[in-house]
Write a protein that holds these residues in place. Structure first.
Motif, short mmCIF file in Angstrom:
data_model
loop_
_atom_site.label_atom_id
_atom_site.label_comp_id
_atom_site.label_asym_id
_atom_site.label_seq_id
_atom_site.Cartn_x
_atom_site.Cartn_y
_atom_site.Cartn_z
N THR A 180 9.33 -9.33 10.83
CA THR A 180 9.05 -8.11 10.07
C THR A 180 10.34 -7.43 9.67
N GLU A 184 4.75 2.65 0.10
CA GLU A 184 4.91 1.20 0.16
C GLU A 184 3.57 0.59 0.56
N ASP A 185 3.06 -0.36 -0.25
CA ASP A 185 1.72 -0.91 0.01
C ASP A 185 1.72 -2.09 0.97
N GLU A 186 2.88 -2.66 1.27
CA GLU A 186 2.94 -3.77 2.22
C GLU A 186 3.08 -3.17 3.63
N TYR A 231 3.47 -4.11 6.83
CA TYR A 231 4.53 -4.45 7.77
C TYR A 231 5.88 -3.94 7.29
N MET A 232 6.10 -4.04 5.98
CA MET A 232 7.34 -3.51 5.42
C MET A 232 7.42 -2.00 5.63
N SER A 266 0.22 4.19 1.54
CA SER A 266 0.09 2.80 1.11
C SER A 266 -0.41 2.66 -0.33
N ASP A 300 8.02 2.65 -3.73
CA ASP A 300 7.89 1.29 -4.25
C ASP A 300 7.21 1.43 -5.61
N ILE A 323 2.59 -0.31 -6.66
CA ILE A 323 1.62 0.02 -5.61
C ILE A 323 0.25 0.25 -6.24
N LYS A 366 14.96 -4.96 -3.01
CA LYS A 366 14.55 -5.74 -1.85
C LYS A 366 15.05 -7.17 -1.98
#
Length: 262
Positions: free
Chosen positions: A19, A44-46, A48-49, A68, A88, A91, A138
């Protein structure tokens, strides 16, 4: 608050290093890293990120909330006060671009840092044109994100008086120093954050709820006694006569005529 080790970060997610390796995060844990308190919104929609960024920022003494999707981000921006928005661009719901436009339209001076996997110059130019103050591609090292956030926060804070003085207290938010009657007072991160809010109120009453919102983050239990404990410890650090007064049933304030905490 200081960051100590890489292993402490891995342990927060059951030792799943992958991660954090996405972000090249070991650098942030390679030594002690000091910070001034701030609160940021991570869009941020990921998951774990987002959680990796949030947990890493917390270890660097930066409070962070997660949204998210765009709708959640706009809702949080409406009900909370943030120092910086980390967006981000791609999203669900309103995009990061649309959120940036919304922040700018609202007349907010809140800096915007955009995150994206796109490294093309025209993409960055578009982001800056929408109101972004900084850009990070990223994958990135968390240490670089922390440094960029602190730089944005310093520039944002320049519109405020660099040093605040009240009731014999001298608080420097940039050097993270507090003096009382010329005597240096060493404070923890939370103690400093609480005192900074109280001093900024210039003798006005600040509720426990507002202190919780400004010095902690949205995931903190609203029924916690953390504020009461922190204020009690802060009083002791500042010494007698007590400079923080309790207004029963309302909150706390800096007492211009220090005496008992009531």
């Amino acid at each position: 608050m200081l960051v100590r080790s890489w292993s402490c970060l891995k342990s927060m997610h059951g030792g799943v290093a992958s991660t954090y390796e996405i972000l090249d995060m070991p650098a942030i844990c390679s030594g002690w890293v000091a910070s001034r308190g701030m609160r940021v919104l991570i869009v941020e929609d990921e998951p774990y990120m987002a959680e990796a960024i949030r947990d890493g920022l917390r270890l660097a003494a930066i409070a962070a909330d997660i949204a998210s999707d765009g709708d959640t981000a706009l809702e949080l921006l409406n009900v909370n006060t943030y120092d910086i928005a980390v967006l981000d661009r791609d999203i669900p719901g309103p995009t990061g671009d649309e959120i940036a436009k919304s922040i700018v339209r609202a007349g907010s001076a809140m800096p915007i840092l955009m995150l994206t996997a796109a490294d093309r110059l025209d993409d960055k130019a578009t982001g800056f044109g929408l109101g972004a103050d900084d850009y990070l591609t990223k994958p990135f090292e968390l240490q670089e994100l922390v440094l960029r956030l602190r730089a944005l926060d310093r520039r944002r804070a320049q519109v405020r008086p660099p040093v605040r003085e009240i009731a014999g207290l001298r608080l420097d938010p940039f050097r993270r120093e507090v003096y009382r009657e010329g005597r240096y007072v060493a404070l923890t991160r939370k103690q400093f954050a609480v005192l900074e809010v109280l001093v900024a109120a210039e003798g006005g009453v600040v509720s426990a709820e507002e202190l919780l919102e400004r010095a902690w983050d949205e995931n903190t239990d609203p029924f916690t006694n953390a504020v009461r404990i922190t204020v009690s410890a802060l009083r002791k650090r500042l010494g007698e006569p007590w400079v923080i007064a309790t207004v029963a049933g309302v909150g706390y304030r800096i007492d211009a005529a220090p005496g008992t905490p009531t």
